[in-house]
Design a protein around this motif. Structure first.
Motif, PDB file in Angstrom:
ATOM      1  N   THR A 195      -4.866   9.993   4.830  1.00 33.67           N
ATOM      2  CA  THR A 195      -4.963  10.245   6.277  1.00 33.67           C
ATOM      3  C   THR A 195      -5.973   9.333   6.978  1.00 33.67           C
ATOM      4  O   THR A 195      -6.083   9.390   8.207  1.00 33.67           O
ATOM      5  N   LEU A 196      -6.696   8.498   6.222  1.00 35.29           N
ATOM      6  CA  LEU A 196      -7.808   7.752   6.806  1.00 35.29           C
ATOM      7  C   LEU A 196      -7.360   6.393   7.341  1.00 35.29           C
ATOM      8  O   LEU A 196      -6.700   5.628   6.629  1.00 35.29           O
ATOM      9  N   PRO A 197      -7.737   6.061   8.573  1.00 38.86           N
ATOM     10  CA  PRO A 197      -7.478   4.706   9.086  1.00 38.86           C
ATOM     11  C   PRO A 197      -8.166   3.672   8.209  1.00 38.86           C
ATOM     12  O   PRO A 197      -9.283   3.878   7.720  1.00 38.86           O
ATOM     13  N   GLY A 198      -7.500   2.546   8.007  1.00 43.99           N
ATOM     14  CA  GLY A 198      -8.067   1.474   7.215  1.00 43.99           C
ATOM     15  C   GLY A 198      -7.714   1.521   5.747  1.00 43.99           C
ATOM     16  O   GLY A 198      -8.048   0.596   5.005  1.00 43.99           O
ATOM     17  N   VAL A 199      -7.014   2.568   5.300  1.00 41.01           N
ATOM     18  CA  VAL A 199      -6.569   2.652   3.904  1.00 41.01           C
ATOM     19  C   VAL A 199      -5.109   2.206   3.850  1.00 41.01           C
ATOM     20  O   VAL A 199      -4.224   2.878   4.378  1.00 41.01           O
ATOM     21  N   TYR A 200      -4.853   1.065   3.214  1.00 42.25           N
ATOM     22  CA  TYR A 200      -3.476   0.576   3.097  1.00 42.25           C
ATOM     23  C   TYR A 200      -2.665   1.408   2.118  1.00 42.25           C
ATOM     24  O   TYR A 200      -1.474   1.650   2.320  1.00 42.25           O
ATOM     25  N   GLY A 201      -3.294   1.836   1.042  1.00 42.43           N
ATOM     26  CA  GLY A 201      -2.605   2.612   0.019  1.00 42.43           C
ATOM     27  C   GLY A 201      -3.495   2.771  -1.190  1.00 42.43           C
ATOM     28  O   GLY A 201      -4.518   2.100  -1.326  1.00 42.43           O
ATOM     29  N   GLY A 202      -3.103   3.668  -2.079  1.00 37.08           N
ATOM     30  CA  GLY A 202      -3.899   3.877  -3.280  1.00 37.08           C
ATOM     31  C   GLY A 202      -3.297   4.940  -4.174  1.00 37.08           C
ATOM     32  O   GLY A 202      -2.279   5.554  -3.845  1.00 37.08           O
ATOM     33  N   ARG A 203      -3.960   5.176  -5.291  1.00 35.80           N
ATOM     34  CA  ARG A 203      -3.471   6.134  -6.278  1.00 35.80           C
ATOM     35  C   ARG A 203      -4.619   6.500  -7.208  1.00 35.80           C
ATOM     36  O   ARG A 203      -5.735   6.002  -7.061  1.00 35.80           O
ATOM     37  N   PHE A 204      -4.298   7.381  -8.166  1.00 39.54           N
ATOM     38  CA  PHE A 204      -5.284   7.663  -9.200  1.00 39.54           C
ATOM     39  C   PHE A 204      -5.596   6.362  -9.939  1.00 39.54           C
ATOM     40  O   PHE A 204      -4.699   5.558 -10.182  1.00 39.54           O
ATOM     41  N   SER A 205      -6.846   6.182 -10.287  1.00 41.59           N
ATOM     42  CA  SER A 205      -7.204   4.990 -11.045  1.00 41.59           C
ATOM     43  C   SER A 205      -7.230   5.338 -12.522  1.00 41.59           C
ATOM     44  O   SER A 205      -7.893   6.291 -12.932  1.00 41.59           O
ATOM     45  N   GLY A 206      -6.497   4.579 -13.310  1.00 44.51           N
ATOM     46  CA  GLY A 206      -6.419   4.887 -14.725  1.00 44.51           C
ATOM     47  C   GLY A 206      -5.352   5.922 -14.994  1.00 44.51           C
ATOM     48  O   GLY A 206      -4.330   5.990 -14.317  1.00 44.51           O
ATOM     49  N   ALA A 207      -5.608   6.777 -15.966  1.00 47.28           N
ATOM     50  CA  ALA A 207      -4.593   7.718 -16.422  1.00 47.28           C
ATOM     51  C   ALA A 207      -4.398   8.884 -15.469  1.00 47.28           C
ATOM     52  O   ALA A 207      -3.390   9.573 -15.535  1.00 47.28           O
ATOM     53  N   GLY A 208      -5.375   9.138 -14.590  1.00 48.30           N
ATOM     54  CA  GLY A 208      -5.212  10.235 -13.647  1.00 48.30           C
ATOM     55  C   GLY A 208      -5.619  11.581 -14.181  1.00 48.30           C
ATOM     56  O   GLY A 208      -5.221  12.609 -13.640  1.00 48.30           O
ATOM     57  N   PHE A 209      -6.404  11.618 -15.241  1.00 46.44           N
ATOM     58  CA  PHE A 209      -6.955  12.861 -15.750  1.00 46.44           C
ATOM     59  C   PHE A 209      -8.455  12.854 -15.440  1.00 46.44           C
ATOM     60  O   PHE A 209      -9.237  12.219 -16.130  1.00 46.44           O
ATOM     61  N   LYS A 210      -8.831  13.572 -14.358  1.00 48.35           N
ATOM     62  CA  LYS A 210     -10.201  13.538 -13.848  1.00 48.35           C
ATOM     63  C   LYS A 210     -10.499  12.128 -13.337  1.00 48.35           C
ATOM     64  O   LYS A 210      -9.640  11.492 -12.773  1.00 48.35           O
ATOM     65  N   GLY A 211     -11.702  11.574 -13.530  1.00 54.29           N
ATOM     66  CA  GLY A 211     -11.959  10.178 -13.173  1.00 54.29           C
ATOM     67  C   GLY A 211     -12.019   9.898 -11.689  1.00 54.29           C
ATOM     68  O   GLY A 211     -12.710  10.579 -10.943  1.00 54.29           O
ATOM     69  N   ALA A 212     -11.268   8.868 -11.249  1.00 61.26           N
ATOM     70  CA  ALA A 212     -11.426   8.330  -9.903  1.00 61.26           C
ATOM     71  C   ALA A 212     -10.069   7.992  -9.276  1.00 61.26           C
ATOM     72  O   ALA A 212      -9.053   7.921  -9.961  1.00 61.26           O
ATOM     73  N   CYS A 213     -10.099   7.764  -7.970  1.00 63.87           N
ATOM     74  CA  CYS A 213      -8.972   7.187  -7.240  1.00 63.87           C
ATOM     75  C   CYS A 213      -9.373   5.791  -6.778  1.00 63.87           C
ATOM     76  O   CYS A 213     -10.555   5.493  -6.603  1.00 63.87           O
ATOM     77  N   MET A 214      -8.365   4.933  -6.597  1.00 67.62           N
ATOM     78  CA  MET A 214      -8.590   3.602  -6.041  1.00 67.62           C
ATOM     79  C   MET A 214      -7.738   3.441  -4.800  1.00 67.62           C
ATOM     80  O   MET A 214      -6.705   4.091  -4.647  1.00 67.62           O
TER      81      MET A 214
ATOM     82  N   GLY B  94       0.805  -1.214   0.000  1.00 70.10           N
ATOM     83  CA  GLY B  94       0.000   0.000   0.000  1.00 70.10           C
ATOM     84  C   GLY B  94       0.838   1.263   0.000  1.00 70.10           C
ATOM     85  O   GLY B  94       0.516   2.234  -0.703  1.00 70.10           O
ATOM     86  N   ARG B  95       1.917   1.284   0.776  1.00 72.12           N
ATOM     87  CA  ARG B  95       2.785   2.465   0.799  1.00 72.12           C
ATOM     88  C   ARG B  95       3.399   2.717  -0.576  1.00 72.12           C
ATOM     89  O   ARG B  95       3.556   3.868  -0.999  1.00 72.12           O
ATOM     90  N   LEU B  96       3.737   1.651  -1.276  1.00 70.86           N
ATOM     91  CA  LEU B  96       4.285   1.807  -2.618  1.00 70.86           C
ATOM     92  C   LEU B  96       3.236   2.383  -3.575  1.00 70.86           C
ATOM     93  O   LEU B  96       3.574   3.154  -4.482  1.00 70.86           O
TER      94      LEU B  96
END
Length: 380
Positions: A316-335, A286-288
């Protein structure tokens, strides 16, 4: 209407390996349990008639005729699948069908999922046997050459090759891949999808520009080393050792150096992430993912203010191991990879803090939790 066949093509997320598939890098990914459903029956001739439960209008064309100018309509993806298949096979039989997407959000490669569904359907109607990797290549070619997105094979590979009990590890240079089974000691997790509410189209974004910048960085390194330049379409950062980048990074334009820095650092993160996954170390994995997103923001320079806000909050949220932009990172979503016990708290806090900053997305911001799933398949 009762249809003869049903294909499910899942959406995908890529926890590590962002923006490197088009440079023949190494990537990871999951297929998820939401995606595109296509119900169809082969037709007696080459006619294709498609309806959508997600978008308005119908699509009608003939498989035997060459695809002409794009219509900038959801039917372009069916025509793109036809275009790529006709380069290899004779197509005599069309389909009559209906298609539906299960999550109306960007960043999950819905375009690649629907392309794979169409490739599989047209192949089935015409008695063409394709391996999963052949489906990947044909769908990717359709997206590059017909739709106009200069992508690699990450999206299609996750969608076609993913398995619910493992992580897909793919080398986009050799096309070799393996599914790394979950370590029994790994804690349980689900995948959070945090949709900003802001839609995007990759063809109209800076996606293609970033691809060209990566290739230009490679050209810079070759030129500074007085090496022969390759044709642009055959120039990839993967072919240039990092030691060459270390020697030339200070003399090339900073923009191109940042793009290359992202590629080489992401290559390292994927290697480290695979080791962490194999050992069941979800915290390190997750950190990676977080580190990958940092590089996407600062080196690859993607991410809208909305996506960056979601990323900053979820860190900053407890329970989140890690994440990033989902897909290309232009608008859209995070995972994000999350502890299922914290799902309600994550959704509540993320929603509150995001909408405090962007109240205009109150009606379109969404939080979903999904699980890894098997790749595209016929449903019996």
């Amino acid at each position: 209407m009762e249809y003869k066949y049903h294909i499910f093509a899942p959406y995908r997320v890529c926890p590590l390996g962002a923006h490197v598939d088009h440079q023949h890098g190494i990537v990871t990914g999951f297929a998820i349990d939401k995606g595109v459903d296509l119900w169809f029956t082969p037709s007696d001739d080459g006619h294709v008639h498609l309806e959508s439960l997600t978008f308005e209008g119908t699509v009608d064309f003939n498989l035997a005729q060459a695809s002409q100018v794009k219509e900038h309509h959801w039917g372009d993806y069916a025509r793109g699948a036809k275009y790529a298949l006709r380069k290899r096979f004779t197509l005599k039989y069309g389909i009559e069908g209906v298609v539906k997407g299960s999550l109306p959000v960007g960043g999950l490669s819905s375009s690649a999922a629907v392309l794979i569904a169409y490739v599989m359907a047209f192949a089935k109607a015409n008695d063409i046997d394709l391996t999963p990797m052949e489906v990947v290549k044909i769908a990717s070619e359709a997206e590059r050459e017909y739709i106009g997105l200069n992508n690699g094979i990450l999206d299609q590979s996750c969608i076609a090759l993913g398995r619910k009990d493992g992580l897909l590890f793919l080398d986009c240079d050799s096309d070799e891949y393996r599914v790394i089974r979950r370590n029994p000691d790994m804690p349980d997790f689900e995948i959070g999808i945090f949709f900003s509410g802001l839609t995007r189209s990759l063809v109209g974004s800076d996606y293609n520009l970033r691809v060209f910048e990566c290739k230009t960085a490679a050209w810079n390194m070759l030129a500074y080393r007085d090496q022969p330049l390759r044709p642009f379409d055959r120039t990839f950062l993967r072919d240039i050792p990092k030691s060459v980048f270390d020697e030339t990074r200070e003399v090339m334009p900073k923009r191109f150096a940042r793009r290359a820095e992202h590629f080489y650092s992401e290559y390292r993160r994927v290697r480290q992430g695979v080791t962490a996954w194999e050992s069941g170390n979800l915290q390190l994995f997750g950190r990676l993912c977080f580190d990958s997103c940092e590089s996407s923001i600062h080196n690859y320079e993607c991410g809208s203010p909305e996506l960056i806000a979601i990323y900053d909050i979820m860190r900053t949220l407890p329970g989140v191991y890690g994440g990033r932009f989902s897909g290309a990172g232009f608008k859209g979503a995070c995972m994000a990879l999350v502890d299922p016990e914290y799902k309600k708290d994550i959704e509540a806090e993320l929603t509150r803090r995001y909408l405090e900053r962007f109240p205009e997305y109150e009606k379109t911001f969404r939080v979903y939790f999904v699980k890894p799933d098997d790749g595209a398949r016929f449903i019996k």
